[in-house]
Enzyme design. Structure first.
Site, mmCIF file in Angstrom:
data_model
loop_
_atom_site.group_PDB
_atom_site.id
_atom_site.type_symbol
_atom_site.label_atom_id
_atom_site.label_comp_id
_atom_site.label_asym_id
_atom_site.label_seq_id
_atom_site.Cartn_x
_atom_site.Cartn_y
_atom_site.Cartn_z
ATOM 1 N N CYS A 164 0.806 -1.221 0.000
ATOM 2 C CA CYS A 164 0.000 0.000 0.000
ATOM 3 C C CYS A 164 0.834 1.264 0.000
ATOM 4 O O CYS A 164 0.295 2.368 -0.064
ATOM 5 C CB CYS A 164 -0.959 -0.033 1.175
ATOM 6 N N HIS A 299 -2.724 8.410 5.384
ATOM 7 C CA HIS A 299 -2.984 7.063 4.902
ATOM 8 C C HIS A 299 -4.368 6.634 5.394
ATOM 9 O O HIS A 299 -5.143 6.088 4.628
ATOM 10 C CB HIS A 299 -1.892 6.127 5.424
ATOM 11 N N GLU A 310 -0.686 6.009 12.961
ATOM 12 C CA GLU A 310 -0.450 7.215 12.157
ATOM 13 C C GLU A 310 -0.731 8.477 12.990
ATOM 14 O O GLU A 310 0.018 9.465 12.909
ATOM 15 C CB GLU A 310 -1.318 7.217 10.898
ATOM 16 N N LYS A 329 -10.068 7.889 2.005
ATOM 17 C CA LYS A 329 -10.493 6.484 2.048
ATOM 18 C C LYS A 329 -11.890 6.326 2.643
ATOM 19 O O LYS A 329 -12.501 5.272 2.527
ATOM 20 C CB LYS A 329 -9.466 5.652 2.813
ATOM 21 N N HIS A 334 -9.956 1.471 0.762
ATOM 22 C CA HIS A 334 -8.507 1.391 0.617
ATOM 23 C C HIS A 334 -8.179 0.719 -0.719
ATOM 24 O O HIS A 334 -8.447 -0.457 -0.910
ATOM 25 C CB HIS A 334 -7.920 0.590 1.778
ATOM 26 N N PHE A 393 1.897 -3.045 4.079
ATOM 27 C CA PHE A 393 2.304 -4.319 4.678
ATOM 28 C C PHE A 393 3.762 -4.576 4.296
ATOM 29 O O PHE A 393 4.152 -4.400 3.137
ATOM 30 C CB PHE A 393 1.442 -5.469 4.150
#
Lengths: 405, 83
Positions: A164, A299, A310, A329, A334, A393
């Site tokens: 991502c 994010h 975050e 998002k 996502h 990830f």
């Protein structure tokens, strides 16, 4: 470290070379094309486990034979690229000086739909019936190769595959090629088509997906992400070249950085340390202080640990009264590797429209975060430096600093 | 299945496969048509076409047999020889 602007003391930078955005393209579940996309960012879609892109028509881009041999992630990337190229002035503008023009298109999983289809062919009809086009359809670098061939870009043609974080890091990697003098123009972005049954099952079974089917980044009740798909593409150009041809300049990529958590394959470091270092390095790259930052496009995926980490990272860097933040998002879900480039498009439009789109879906921001999350409706805004974050990830962190031109 | 088929019928089947795989007008599938020049088909297109033909006619074509096949007529002859 390799940076857009050289080392924090200025060494390593090629003096006078700056990177600007001169074309935008986007394929998203809330709109195809920047106009529809921007409008769509202000409307909450109905709840659901996934947010697919509807109504994508690529018949003008691929012949009937070619379209069957282009995986969905390639079709979306190509559609977004064509928009960006047209926005920048057309194929002739992009391909001028083709040996100093390149493509950098990231993805997370490449041609997953094709893998699923051809695996079924293998099982049901045997190895001899597997498509001879399997390999060039599924390879992660196919979208980059596709746009390179399409527009005749003969400089570097590469793909960043960092889950991502790939979208943000692709733009950073492309920007560095311009900043350091190798290229004058890059087509940069990312694409992801993860909505096959296999892809959705994988994310669902790792309990990453929202059970309520609601994306609500930073909300007290957030319960995971809604999986999306799409592509974002930008034309990045050396500033003097863009100015010389009278191009429309949306914004400048002033800095970028990557770090790794080195912690866990899927969980973020809970203290947000890797993300904080990433934002700090990106700001140093841009010769800016945290107090200069006017907005953060987060994010913000709507997962409990991700948003908490975050928020902690933002507090570390910006203190308890940092700049207003948002997460698109809430609308898009996502989109994995596509997220960073779609969000870079959103940031360019945020600057152009002087307005921060709200984090749709979120009604009650977790008070522990001490974040000024824009919710409810768009916030009128005086454009200033924007930080755009992506985390993937594998512990990959990427940050861009995008400033008004 | 191929054993009972007449030449006209089998060429029609061949043509169906070629039209579907190569996405060209049926009128272009004539014996003298060249895959590369007339049908915009490269070697992988040919592999995909042969796969479809193998399935349609219930035959097997070895990779080596495709060497030198450049026209629709040559490909059809290869198929017909196995019916």
């Amino acid at each position: 470290m390799l940076a857009v602007m050289g080392a924090p003391d200025g060494s390593g930078a090629v003096q006078g070379r700056r990177v600007v955005i001169t074309g935008l393209g986007v394929v998203s579940s809330c709109g195809i094309g920047v106009g529809a996309f921007w409008e769509g960012l202000h409307h909450l879609p109905p709840p659901g486990r996934s947010r697919p892109v509807e109504g994508l028509d690529v018949s003008a881009l691929f012949g009937p034979k070619e379209v069957r041999r282009a995986d969905r992630f390639v079709q979306m990337a190509t559609a977004a690229a064509e928009q960006a190229v047209q926005d920048a002035g057309g194929p002739d503008v992009v391909a001028e000086g083709p040996d100093r023009a390149g493509a950098h298109v990231g993805t997370g999983v490449g041609g997953l739909d094709t893998i699923c289809e051809q695996d079924r062919v293998l099982i049901e009809r045997g190895a001899g019936r597997v498509s001879p086009f399997l390999v060039p359809m599924i390879m992660c670098n196919r979208a980059a190769a596709e746009v390179s061939m399409r527009y005749g870009l003969r400089g570097p043609c590469e793909t960043t595959v960092t889950a991502c974080a790939a979208g943000t890091q692709s733009i950073a990697n492309a920007a560095r090629l311009i900043a350091t003098g190798r290229c004058d123009l890059m087509l940069a972005g990312s694409s992801e088509a993860p909505l096959s049954d296999l892809g959705v099952a994988g994310f669902a079974n790792m309990t990453a997906l929202s059970r309520s089917g609601t994306s609500m980044p930073f909300d007290t009740a957030r319960d995971g992400f809604v999986i999306g798909e799409g592509a974002g593409m930008l034309v990045l150009e050396e500033r003097e070249r863009a100015l010389a041809r009278g191009a429309r300049i949306y914004a400048e990529i002033a800095g970028a950085a990557s770090t790794a958590d080195a912690h866990h394959i899927t969980a973020p470091a809970p203290d947000g340390g890797g993300a904080a270092r990433c934002m700090e390095l990106a700001l140093a790259d841009a010769r800016l202080s945290p107090s200069d930052v006017a907005h953060i496009n987060t994010h913000g995926t709507s997962t409990p640990p991700g948003d908490a980490a975050e928020a902690e990272a933002i507090r570390k860097v910006f203190g308890p009264s940092g700049p207003p933040v948002t997460s698109v998002k809430g609308v898009l879900g996502h989109t994995l590797a596509a997220a960073g480039s779609i969000e870079a498009v959103a940031v360019a439009l945020t600057i152009a429209n002087r307005s921060i789109p709200p984090t749709m879906g979120t009604t009650e921001v977790d008070p522990a975060f001490e974040l000024d999350v824009v919710i409810g409706e768009a916030r009128p805004w005086e454009p200033g430096p924007v930080v755009s974050n992506s985390f993937g990830f594998g512990g990959h962190n990427g940050s861009l600093v995008i400033v008004p031109a | 299945m191929g054993g009972q088929m007449g030449p006209e019928e089998s060429f029609d089947l061949f043509k169906q496969c070629a039209v579907e795989v190569l996405q060209v007008e049926p009128s272009k599938i004539v014996p003298e048509a060249r895959f590369a020049d007339d049908l915009d088909a490269d070697s992988l297109d040919l592999v995909e076409l042969v796969m479809a033909l193998e399935e349609k006619f219930g035959i097997d074509v070895a990779e080596a047999e495709l060497e030198g096949v450049q026209t629709v007529g040559q490909a059809y002859e290869l198929v017909a020889s196995k019916l």
